[in-house]
Design an enzyme around this catalytic site. Structure first.
Site, PDB file in Angstrom:
ATOM      1  N   ASP A  24       0.824  -1.211   0.000  1.00 31.04           N
ATOM      2  CA  ASP A  24       0.000   0.000   0.000  1.00 31.04           C
ATOM      3  C   ASP A  24       0.860   1.264   0.000  1.00 31.04           C
ATOM      4  O   ASP A  24       1.970   1.269   0.530  1.00 31.04           O
ATOM      5  CB  ASP A  24      -0.918  -0.027   1.234  1.00 31.04           C
ATOM      6  N   GLY A  27      -0.341   5.596  -4.247  1.00 29.78           N
ATOM      7  CA  GLY A  27      -0.986   6.881  -4.533  1.00 29.78           C
ATOM      8  C   GLY A  27      -0.348   8.009  -3.735  1.00 29.78           C
ATOM      9  O   GLY A  27      -0.081   9.098  -4.276  1.00 29.78           O
ATOM     10  N   ARG A  28      -0.093   7.760  -2.443  1.00 30.39           N
ATOM     11  CA  ARG A  28       0.508   8.794  -1.599  1.00 30.39           C
ATOM     12  C   ARG A  28       1.935   9.102  -2.049  1.00 30.39           C
ATOM     13  O   ARG A  28       2.391  10.231  -2.000  1.00 30.39           O
ATOM     14  CB  ARG A  28       0.472   8.357  -0.126  1.00 30.39           C
ATOM     15  N   ARG A  37      -1.219   9.357  -9.830  1.00 32.59           N
ATOM     16  CA  ARG A  37      -1.244   8.099  -9.058  1.00 32.59           C
ATOM     17  C   ARG A  37      -0.655   6.927  -9.848  1.00 32.59           C
ATOM     18  O   ARG A  37      -0.013   6.041  -9.283  1.00 32.59           O
ATOM     19  CB  ARG A  37      -2.684   7.744  -8.661  1.00 32.59           C
ATOM     20  N   HIS A  41       1.935   3.645  -9.105  1.00 34.30           N
ATOM     21  CA  HIS A  41       1.744   2.210  -9.372  1.00 34.30           C
ATOM     22  C   HIS A  41       2.907   1.657 -10.199  1.00 34.30           C
ATOM     23  O   HIS A  41       3.348   0.536  -9.991  1.00 34.30           O
ATOM     24  CB  HIS A  41       0.417   1.970 -10.100  1.00 34.30           C
ATOM     25  N   SER A  69      -7.676  -5.642  -4.843  1.00 32.45           N
ATOM     26  CA  SER A  69      -8.734  -6.172  -3.970  1.00 32.45           C
ATOM     27  C   SER A  69     -10.091  -6.147  -4.661  1.00 32.45           C
ATOM     28  O   SER A  69     -10.271  -5.452  -5.686  1.00 32.45           O
ATOM     29  CB  SER A  69      -8.802  -5.341  -2.678  1.00 32.45           C
ATOM     30  N   THR A  70     -11.048  -6.869  -4.082  1.00 37.48           N
ATOM     31  CA  THR A  70     -12.417  -6.853  -4.639  1.00 37.48           C
ATOM     32  C   THR A  70     -12.965  -5.419  -4.600  1.00 37.48           C
ATOM     33  O   THR A  70     -13.763  -5.035  -5.441  1.00 37.48           O
ATOM     34  CB  THR A  70     -13.353  -7.799  -3.848  1.00 37.48           C
ATOM     35  N   ARG A  75     -12.415   1.921  -7.913  1.00 39.01           N
ATOM     36  CA  ARG A  75     -11.575   3.094  -8.214  1.00 39.01           C
ATOM     37  C   ARG A  75     -11.920   3.627  -9.602  1.00 39.01           C
ATOM     38  O   ARG A  75     -12.561   2.922 -10.396  1.00 39.01           O
ATOM     39  CB  ARG A  75     -10.100   2.687  -8.149  1.00 39.01           C
ATOM     40  N   LEU A 135      10.493 -20.469  -4.949  1.00 33.89           N
ATOM     41  CA  LEU A 135       9.477 -19.635  -4.298  1.00 33.89           C
ATOM     42  C   LEU A 135       8.097 -19.808  -4.935  1.00 33.89           C
ATOM     43  O   LEU A 135       7.971 -19.822  -6.158  1.00 33.89           O
ATOM     44  CB  LEU A 135       9.897 -18.160  -4.436  1.00 33.89           C
ATOM     45  N   GLU A 211       2.034 -13.037  12.418  1.00 28.79           N
ATOM     46  CA  GLU A 211       2.670 -11.889  13.062  1.00 28.79           C
ATOM     47  C   GLU A 211       2.473 -10.691  12.142  1.00 28.79           C
ATOM     48  O   GLU A 211       2.649 -10.794  10.924  1.00 28.79           O
ATOM     49  CB  GLU A 211       4.172 -12.154  13.252  1.00 28.79           C
TER      50      GLU A 211
HETATM   51  C1  IPE Z   1      -5.339  -2.716   0.092  1.00 25.89           C
HETATM   52  O1  IPE Z   1      -5.060  -1.371  -0.090  1.00 25.89           O
HETATM   53  C2  IPE Z   1      -5.423  -3.419  -1.241  1.00 25.89           C
HETATM   54  C3  IPE Z   1      -4.145  -3.625  -1.917  1.00 25.89           C
HETATM   55  C4  IPE Z   1      -2.967  -3.284  -1.475  1.00 25.89           C
HETATM   56  C5  IPE Z   1      -4.240  -4.308  -3.181  1.00 25.89           C
HETATM   57  P1  IPE Z   1      -6.212  -0.276  -0.234  1.00 25.89           P
HETATM   58  O2  IPE Z   1      -5.535   1.011  -0.452  1.00 25.89           O
HETATM   59  O3  IPE Z   1      -7.190  -0.696  -1.257  1.00 25.89           O
HETATM   60  O4  IPE Z   1      -6.907  -0.339   1.194  1.00 25.89           O
HETATM   61  P2  IPE Z   1      -7.646   0.803   2.016  1.00 25.89           P
HETATM   62  O5  IPE Z   1      -8.601   1.455   1.078  1.00 25.89           O
HETATM   63  O6  IPE Z   1      -6.604   1.741   2.506  1.00 25.89           O
HETATM   64  O7  IPE Z   1      -8.293   0.079   3.141  1.00 25.89           O
HETATM   65  C1  IPE Z   2      -1.716   0.259  -3.336  1.00 25.31           C
HETATM   66  O1  IPE Z   2      -1.514   1.628  -3.334  1.00 25.31           O
HETATM   67  C2  IPE Z   2      -2.031  -0.280  -4.701  1.00 25.31           C
HETATM   68  C3  IPE Z   2      -3.388  -0.820  -4.822  1.00 25.31           C
HETATM   69  C4  IPE Z   2      -4.301  -0.809  -3.902  1.00 25.31           C
HETATM   70  C5  IPE Z   2      -3.746  -1.414  -6.105  1.00 25.31           C
HETATM   71  P1  IPE Z   2      -2.717   2.657  -3.278  1.00 25.31           P
HETATM   72  O2  IPE Z   2      -3.119   2.982  -4.659  1.00 25.31           O
HETATM   73  O3  IPE Z   2      -3.799   2.181  -2.389  1.00 25.31           O
HETATM   74  O4  IPE Z   2      -1.987   3.915  -2.616  1.00 25.31           O
HETATM   75  P2  IPE Z   2      -2.550   4.888  -1.503  1.00 25.31           P
HETATM   76  O5  IPE Z   2      -3.013   4.057  -0.353  1.00 25.31           O
HETATM   77  O6  IPE Z   2      -3.671   5.655  -2.134  1.00 25.31           O
HETATM   78  O7  IPE Z   2      -1.390   5.744  -1.143  1.00 25.31           O
HETATM   79 MG    MG Z   3      -4.138   2.380  -0.405  1.00 22.33          MG
END
Ligand code: IPE
Ligand code: IPE
Ligand code: MG
Length: 246
Positions: A24, A27-28, A37, A41, A69-70, A75, A135, A211
């Site tokens: 995660d 985007g940030r 964004r 990625h 994720s589902t 998005r 792996l 953990e």
């Molecule tokens: C979790 O991250 C899903 C993936 C890393 C694929 P999200 O960014 O979707 O989760 P939330 O929205 O912060 O809970």
């Molecule tokens: C994780 O990064 C990638 C996916 C969920 C596909 P994000 O896109 O959720 O990035 P943030 O959380 O907005 O920073």
């Molecule tokens: Mg995220």
């Protein structure tokens, strides 16, 4: 120990067998750099390559990566499309590396919801690498922990209806063996980058005794040095599984 320049102090002692990662913060990362964004990625995909190779090098058996994720289908369409394109690029650019490094590719999630070309890449690579002994790279695509449990329920109910299973015979192992992760050991270590203190619908059943390690590092900045530090920290944890310390 297998060779990796940056893991000289990592030996096979107390190594987590299965590491799962919520990748995660893409985007940030982009926002901080005043970029789109999608750029986050892209940089995130490069981090995936490094961590897959690092995990293989130190002898981790299973690496499960939460890639989509589902809920991520909600998005903006442009972002979903860009993520699918990056996934396609990943399969194209990593195909030979995966085969060469004896990685076994597996996927969990609603694979039938993924674009057809990605399904084809997965099928081809999963077939080719099926017998590989390195792996296990387990990609979570259109994956949700609740959907995983729901789909297990449906499979179990079907078996009951067709007299292949009796309700009294259902136990925890029955549920585990009908999840997408059937046959895989449960994660010993769950890492989340990006600092959020939540599991976001990842492997809900399977992480009962994992953990947890939350890193503030945004996924595109995550590297093998930090990965090895987390592995070292994991080794110092005392896993009691509800019992008393030995
Ligand atoms: C979790 O991250 C899903 C993936 C890393 C694929 P999200 O960014 O979707 O989760 P939330 O929205 O912060 O809970
Ligand atoms: C994780 O990064 C990638 C996916 C969920 C596909 P994000 O896109 O959720 O990035 P943030 O959380 O907005 O920073
Ligand atoms: Mg995220």
């Amino acid at each position: 120990m297998k060779s990796d320049n940056n893991c000289l102090s990592i030996n096979s002692d107390k190594l987590p067998m299965h590491v799962a990662i919520i990748m995660d913060g893409n985007g940030r990362w982009a926002k901080k750099k005043l970029k789109n964004r999608i750029e986050g990625h892209k940089k995130g995909a490069a981090a995936v390559r490094d961590i897959v190779s690092a995990a293989g090098n130190i002898g981790i058996n299973i690496l499960t990566l939460y890639a989509f994720s589902t809920e991520n289908w909600q998005r903006p369409r442009t972002e979903v499309n860009a993520l699918m394109k990056l996934l396609e690029n990943f399969f194209i650019s990593e195909r030979d590396n995966i085969i060469k490094n004896k990685v076994k590719l597996q996927v969990i999630g609603q694979i039938w919801k993924m674009p057809k070309n990605i399904q084809a890449f997965i099928k081809e690579l999963a077939d080719i690498t099926e017998k590989n002994t390195g792996l296990i790279l387990n990609l979570a695509l259109s994956y949700g922990g609740r959907e995983d449990i729901l789909s297990a329920f449906k499979k179990i109910i079907k078996k009951i209806k067709s007299d292949k299973l009796k309700p009294d015979e259902i136990n925890e192992e029955t549920i585990s063996s009908h999840l997408y992760t059937a046959g895989l050991a449960e994660p010993d270590l769950l890492i989340r980058t990006g600092g959020e203190m939540r599991v976001s619908n990842f492997l809900l059943w399977q992480i009962a005794y994992s953990e947890l390690y939350i890193s503030k590092t945004l996924w595109p900045d995550f590297n093998k040095e930090e990965f090895f530090e987390i592995i070292k920290a994991f080794r110092l944890r005392e896993r009691r599984f509800g019992k008393v310390a030995e």
